[in-house]
Write a protein that holds these residues in place. Structure first.
Motif, mmCIF file in Angstrom:
data_model
loop_
_atom_site.group_PDB
_atom_site.id
_atom_site.type_symbol
_atom_site.label_atom_id
_atom_site.label_comp_id
_atom_site.label_asym_id
_atom_site.label_seq_id
_atom_site.Cartn_x
_atom_site.Cartn_y
_atom_site.Cartn_z
ATOM 1 N N UNK A 181 0.828 -1.216 0.000
ATOM 2 C CA UNK A 181 0.000 0.000 0.000
ATOM 3 C C UNK A 181 0.857 1.258 0.000
ATOM 4 N N UNK A 182 1.868 1.265 0.857
ATOM 5 C CA UNK A 182 2.699 2.453 1.006
ATOM 6 C C UNK A 182 3.474 2.767 -0.263
ATOM 7 N N UNK A 183 3.840 1.727 -1.025
ATOM 8 C CA UNK A 183 4.634 1.926 -2.238
ATOM 9 C C UNK A 183 3.914 2.779 -3.273
ATOM 10 N N UNK A 184 2.590 2.759 -3.246
ATOM 11 C CA UNK A 184 1.819 3.516 -4.235
ATOM 12 C C UNK A 184 1.032 4.649 -3.594
ATOM 13 N N UNK A 185 1.261 4.900 -2.309
ATOM 14 C CA UNK A 185 0.518 5.935 -1.593
ATOM 15 C C UNK A 185 1.104 7.312 -1.873
ATOM 16 N N UNK A 186 0.251 8.320 -1.743
ATOM 17 C CA UNK A 186 0.699 9.703 -1.849
ATOM 18 C C UNK A 186 0.613 10.369 -0.494
ATOM 19 N N UNK A 187 1.057 11.600 -0.418
ATOM 20 C CA UNK A 187 1.025 12.316 0.852
ATOM 21 C C UNK A 187 -0.396 12.534 1.348
ATOM 22 N N UNK A 188 -1.366 12.518 0.423
ATOM 23 C CA UNK A 188 -2.766 12.661 0.826
ATOM 24 C C UNK A 188 -3.264 11.436 1.583
ATOM 25 N N UNK A 189 -2.495 10.343 1.548
ATOM 26 C CA UNK A 189 -2.881 9.128 2.270
ATOM 27 C C UNK A 189 -2.336 9.093 3.694
ATOM 28 N N UNK A 190 -1.592 10.118 4.075
ATOM 29 C CA UNK A 190 -1.099 10.191 5.449
ATOM 30 C C UNK A 190 -2.270 10.392 6.411
ATOM 31 N N UNK A 191 -2.134 9.828 7.599
ATOM 32 C CA UNK A 191 -3.178 9.988 8.606
ATOM 33 C C UNK A 191 -3.111 8.866 9.614
ATOM 34 N N UNK A 192 -3.460 9.165 10.849
ATOM 35 C CA UNK A 192 -3.401 8.160 11.906
ATOM 36 C C UNK A 192 -4.585 8.320 12.850
ATOM 37 N N UNK A 193 -5.084 7.191 13.339
ATOM 38 C CA UNK A 193 -6.191 7.216 14.301
ATOM 39 C C UNK A 193 -5.888 6.323 15.508
ATOM 40 N N UNK A 194 -4.614 6.122 15.781
ATOM 41 C CA UNK A 194 -4.220 5.290 16.925
ATOM 42 C C UNK A 194 -4.054 6.178 18.161
ATOM 43 N N UNK A 195 -5.174 6.630 18.663
ATOM 44 C CA UNK A 195 -5.162 7.587 19.768
ATOM 45 C C UNK A 195 -4.543 6.990 21.031
ATOM 46 N N UNK A 196 -4.845 5.712 21.298
ATOM 47 C CA UNK A 196 -4.293 5.079 22.499
ATOM 48 C C UNK A 196 -2.768 5.044 22.459
#
Length: 214
Positions: A181-196
């Motif tokens: 996934x990361x190999x074809x991802x762009x900067x718009x795909x950045x994001x995290x929801x691991x709040x804990x």
């Protein structure tokens, strides 16, 4: 793409736990999660690392690492530093990045000389500069990230060496999928929801008794 022996040896050296970046001194907030009882066994550890890889700091680092083959390392570095959610996360990525740049300089001139450099950008830029394929480098990078966290749990829980190896075995398909996934991802795909995990990194800053720097 076939990786040349020279490039493979360089990649194995750079991503080895023995490469002198001081990664053993950082837990990425995992020490607090263990101390608070959130992680007590291999199953909980696997779930924690998988979340980081698929929707947390591990994912963001993978995307930034992968973009080093196409984007400006200096611009990526600014973004990587801005994404550090806590003081200790910032310390961790910059100290690892600086140590990696110095150690990698033995093999090749580092492509980036910023005063503060985030580890995924330092490592990604170096791999790209040496012509190592993005796919191979991503797998090694994410394996190293996962193995470092497993090592923390082996020492602190402790879950034991066998359980640690079983965790890495079970994470193998996750690492492969995230690298793809990361190999074809762009900067718009950045994001995290691991709040804990982010809270754990923040609370580790004031943890009374601790072994790791983050």
């Amino acid at each position: 793409m076939h990786i040349e022996p020279r490039q493979l040896l360089l990649l194995l050296t750079w991503m080895s736990p023995a490469f002198p970046t001081g990664a053993f001194a950082y837990s990425h907030g995992l020490e607090w999660a263990i101390e608070s009882g959130k992680i007590k066994d291999g199953e909980a550890l696997k779930a924690w690392i998988e979340d980081l890889l698929t929707r947390g700091s591990g994912w963001n680092d993978a995307v930034l690492f992968a973009r080093c083959w196409e984007d400006s390392p200096s611009e990526l570095n600014e973004l990587a530093l801005a994404l550090a959610v806590s003081r200790e996360r910032h310390l961790e990525t910059t100290q690892l990045g600086r140590a990696f740049r110095i150690a990698a300089g033995v093999f090749a001139a580092p492509p980036l000389d910023d005063d503060e450099i985030a580890y995924p950008v330092a490592a990604g830029a170096a791999c790209a500069a040496m012509g190592i394929s993005r796919a191979d480098a991503l797998l090694a990078f994410l394996q190293g990230f996962s193995a470092a966290l497993v090592s923390v749990a082996v020492r602190l829980v402790p879950i034991g060496q066998t359980a640690g190896l079983e965790t890495l075995r079970d994470l193998a398909p996750v690492i492969t999928a995230v690298a793809t996934r990361a190999a074809i991802a762009g900067l718009e795909d950045l994001g995290a929801i691991t709040i804990a995990a982010d809270i754990a990194a923040m609370r580790h800053e004031t943890q009374h008794s601790r072994v790791f720097r983050s």
